[in-house]
Design an enzyme around this catalytic site. Structure first.
Site, PDB file in Angstrom:
ATOM      1  N   LYS A  10       0.947  -0.889  -0.077  1.00 15.29           N
ATOM      2  CA  LYS A  10       0.638  -0.157   0.300  1.00 15.29           C
ATOM      3  C   LYS A  10       1.209   1.504   0.611  1.00 15.29           C
ATOM      4  O   LYS A  10       0.752   2.457  -0.429  1.00 15.29           O
ATOM      5  CB  LYS A  10      -1.094   0.065   1.826  1.00 15.29           C
ATOM      6  CG  LYS A  10      -2.074  -0.862   0.934  1.00 15.29           C
ATOM      7  CD  LYS A  10      -2.382  -1.183   3.206  1.00 15.29           C
ATOM      8  CE  LYS A  10      -3.238  -2.322   1.979  1.00 15.29           C
ATOM      9  NZ  LYS A  10      -4.234  -3.359   3.532  1.00 15.29           N
ATOM     10  N   GLN A  21      -5.749  -1.950   9.629  1.00 12.65           N
ATOM     11  CA  GLN A  21      -5.133  -3.132   8.808  1.00 12.65           C
ATOM     12  C   GLN A  21      -5.864  -4.414   9.697  1.00 12.65           C
ATOM     13  O   GLN A  21      -5.406  -4.561  11.356  1.00 12.65           O
ATOM     14  CB  GLN A  21      -3.126  -2.969   8.796  1.00 12.65           C
ATOM     15  CG  GLN A  21      -3.007  -4.683   7.909  1.00 12.65           C
ATOM     16  CD  GLN A  21      -3.019  -4.322   6.324  1.00 12.65           C
ATOM     17  OE1 GLN A  21      -3.098  -3.001   6.415  1.00 12.65           O
ATOM     18  NE2 GLN A  21      -4.531  -4.967   6.014  1.00 12.65           N
ATOM     19  N   ASP A  49     -11.595   1.590   3.311  1.00 11.07           N
ATOM     20  CA  ASP A  49     -11.591  -0.195   3.160  1.00 11.07           C
ATOM     21  C   ASP A  49     -13.914  -0.121   2.724  1.00 11.07           C
ATOM     22  O   ASP A  49     -13.938  -0.824   2.947  1.00 11.07           O
ATOM     23  CB  ASP A  49     -10.851  -0.393   4.323  1.00 11.07           C
ATOM     24  CG  ASP A  49     -10.656  -1.248   3.837  1.00 11.07           C
ATOM     25  OD1 ASP A  49      -9.237  -1.694   2.884  1.00 11.07           O
ATOM     26  OD2 ASP A  49      -8.879  -1.606   4.711  1.00 11.07           O
TER      27      ASP A  49
END
Ligand code: NAD
Length: 280
Positions: free
Chosen positions: A49, A92, A115
């Site tokens: 990322k 995460q 997300d």
């Protein structure tokens, strides 16, 4: 004839468009990733990322905590929610096991939720309103779009019922007029379901779950699984055995994975738009 879908090529095309779009935005966009613990797979994903952020021109910051409580983490997220320099926040997963994942994800401002995992975004997706779409599900839809795979009236079977893949794919596929079936670990007679599918999307995290006997001739297969064994990465499908029987198949690596990270970049741009237009 089998078409092996090149996820990297599709992702590169999206990347070039995104670079141009990001270039035109006056404000420098920024992603903050929150990591708890030191999961080796998470370290790899976070590095991917970071590299892609650098490549497309998005600032990147990692906040890594060896130990932290749910309450402390929520406070950190609230600070980031109020920081105008932060466009997007990504927690995460998996979090340390003592942390309450739902509470932490819900603390993210939905407009900064790169997300798309907050209930506001998932709920909006289901009620056909403006939403940030979870990256992997969004990436799979981009594969269908780029490969010009018509979904109308197709029987689509999804294996896996998580917020990352199965749950967001339901409204996205219904919108395209597909007939959707969700299978999971308690589904009885999986083969009966998979062999009826025109399109099979597999996100179980079980190497070789799908064999030649479980699919029908000319099926389209999207393999989301990531299984590490002896330093190699495998999907959930026995690729070598199955591929000849399919009309389209995604490889692992090089299929869905590259789409997931590029759609994260896309979502950061979407977050910026939601914030500037005051939508959501
Ligand atoms: P998970 O690992 O949290 O859960 C697995 C899901 O599969 C559950 O819904 C479970 O019910 C179902 N399942 C497990 N075993 C099954 C079986 N034998 N038969 C039928 N269903 C079964 O799910 P996740 O977080 O969505 O991840 C799934 C897989 O996809 C993992 O391998 C993960 O690493 C991978 N993944 C890949 C990407 C990518 O970008 N390629 C992105 C996200 C997840």
């Amino acid at each position: 004839m089998t078409n092996i879908i090149d996820g990297k090529q599709i992702a590169n095309k999206i990347k070039e468009n995104l670079k141009n779009e990001i270039n035109k935005i006056e404000q420098k966009l920024k992603l903050v990733v929150i990591q708890t613990g030191d999961n080796p797979a998470s370290n790899i994903y976070i590095n991917n990322k970071k590299s892609l952020c650098e490549e497309v021109g998005i600032n990147f910051e990692l906040k890594k905590y060896e130990t932290i409580t749910t309450e402390e983490l929520i406070k950190e997220i609230e600070i980031l929610n109020n920081n105008k320099e932060v466009t997007s926040i990504l927690v995460q997963l998996p979090l340390l096991k003592e942390i309450d994942e739902t509470k932490v994800l819900e603390a993210i401002n939905p407009k900064k939720d790169a997300d798309g995992l907050t209930s506001k975004n998932i709920g909006n997706l289901y009620s056909k309103q403006e939403a940030i779409i979870p990256c992997t599900a969004y990436g799979i839809m981009k594969i269908f779009e780029e490969e010009k795979i018509n979904l109308e009236g197709k029987n689509i079977v999804i294996i896996g019922r998580t917020k990352l893949v199965g749950i967001p794919l339901i409204p996205l596929l219904l919108k395209e007029n597909a007939t959707v079936t969700i299978c999971h670990s308690k589904t009885k007679n999986l083969k009966e379901k998979t062999s009826q599918a025109d399109i099979l999307i597999v996100a179980a995290g079980k190497k070789d779950l799908i064999t030649k006997e479980m699919i029908k001739q000319d099926q389209i297969i999207i393999d989301v699984g990531i299984n590490r064994e002896n330093n190699k990465v495998y999907g959930d499908v026995d690729f070598e055995e199955v591929k000849e029987k399919t009309s389209y198949i995604t490889p692992v690596p090089g299929g869905v994975g590259p789409l997931t990270v590029i759609m994260l970049m896309n979502n950061i741009v979407e977050c910026h738009k939601l914030q500037t237009k005051n939508l959501l």
